[in-house]
Design an enzyme around this catalytic site. Sequence first.
Site, short mmCIF file in Angstrom:
data_model
loop_
_atom_site.label_atom_id
_atom_site.label_comp_id
_atom_site.label_asym_id
_atom_site.label_seq_id
_atom_site.Cartn_x
_atom_site.Cartn_y
_atom_site.Cartn_z
N LYS A 208 30.48 28.20 -33.74
CA LYS A 208 30.30 29.62 -34.06
C LYS A 208 29.76 29.72 -35.48
CE LYS A 208 32.72 33.95 -34.56
NZ LYS A 208 33.97 34.67 -34.24
N LYS A 261 27.70 30.10 -30.36
CA LYS A 261 27.60 31.53 -30.67
C LYS A 261 27.00 31.72 -32.06
CE LYS A 261 30.47 35.47 -31.68
NZ LYS A 261 31.85 35.93 -31.84
O1 PB1 Z 1 29.14 40.31 -30.44
C1 PB1 Z 1 29.48 39.87 -31.54
O2 PB1 Z 1 28.84 40.07 -32.59
C2 PB1 Z 1 30.72 39.01 -31.58
C3 PB1 Z 1 31.34 38.91 -32.96
C4 PB1 Z 1 32.45 37.88 -32.96
C5 PB1 Z 1 33.49 38.13 -31.91
N1 PB1 Z 1 34.15 36.90 -31.57
C6 PB1 Z 1 33.03 37.64 -34.34
C7 PB1 Z 1 32.00 38.00 -35.37
C8 PB1 Z 1 32.48 38.17 -36.78
O3 PB1 Z 1 32.51 37.19 -37.51
O4 PB1 Z 1 32.81 39.30 -37.13
C9 PB1 Z 1 34.41 38.20 -34.57
C10 PB1 Z 1 35.23 37.16 -35.29
N2 PB1 Z 1 36.49 36.89 -34.74
#
Ligand code: PB1
Length: 339
Positions: A208, A261
């Site tokens: 991520k 991601k």
């Molecule tokens: O659709 C998205 O942008 C997902 C964002 C994602 C959700 N898991 C994270 C993005 C962030 O860093 O804010 C949220 C973090 N737990």
Amino acid sequence: MEVPTAQAGAQTGVFPAVRHRRLRRSEGIRRLVREAVPRPSQLVLPMFAVEGVGVRQPVDALPGVARLSPDLLVEEARTAYEAGIGGVLLFGVTDQKDAVASSAHAEDGVVQQAVRALRVAVPDLVVITDVCLCAYTDHGHCGLLDDDGDVANDPSLEVLARTAVSHADAGADVVAPSDMMDGRVAAIRQALDDAGHEGVAIMSYSAKYASAFYGPFREAAGSAPGHGDRRGYQMDPPNAREAVREVREDVAEGADMVMVKPAATYLDVIRDVRAATDLPLAAYHVSGEYAMIHAAAERGWLDARRAMMETLTAIVRAGADIVITYAAVDAARWIEEER
Ligand code: PB1
């Protein structure tokens, strides 16, 4: 009948013996040889759960997406299930925030309530829950902070594990840690097993990235960090080899599925991770990747349906088995129309 042979002197394997356009002549032939076609059953719909009854709060930055109270969330989830998608991924949105993310693992938390409602209303729907602290901390980071204001990795693991167990207690099929703390998959696996949830799977957000494409989500979830950023725990976008190391670690710690991601801007990473593991590979088509297509379409620059399907197809072509996307229900319907 004289058996036709290659034109005297003609080379085989090159034009004019080979004409690539032969397999593009009609939609029937193109459909016959089509390689990567997304299936509705591999699509997962992210959903935002809030407290209350009868609450629907559309998210401006995410066309077609709303924060929903459990009663309305189950209706939308049932519609998604009937469209044939593979599951939903739940995110909690709450004002109950504190330094240690107490509401993340509360038995009556927003996600826990939504899971229980879905278990009753749509029992065969695969329910995946996001496990992270950012929506529940008053500082907005994905882990607890130490005295210096830095995200403390190891102390965060216990809260993340408790949160995952509370989701499993409510009936989640899969928990998905998105925090990017080191060691969280092993900690969650141990906690789930100790709590009697050996059957609950872990979909780890293994690779991520600290992406610029999360803005609309942060508006939807109210989860932007209060200070600093997430580059101290989310991955640096230039790094692809590091993603394979992260995936191998999560596989060793007990992940049942891994994830890359964002997705559309990380197709090379999806391809690399595909080659590195046989586990189910999810790719998250994040909020900004989704919203920018709608924004361009609203200005008449793109055909939203074609651009969205081309993007989802690219993610599947790169090697993803599962695609998490806000377009899941639309795409499922479009796929069925084009069968
Ligand atoms: O659709 C998205 O942008 C997902 C964002 C994602 C959700 N898991 C994270 C993005 C962030 O860093 O804010 C949220 C973090 N737990």
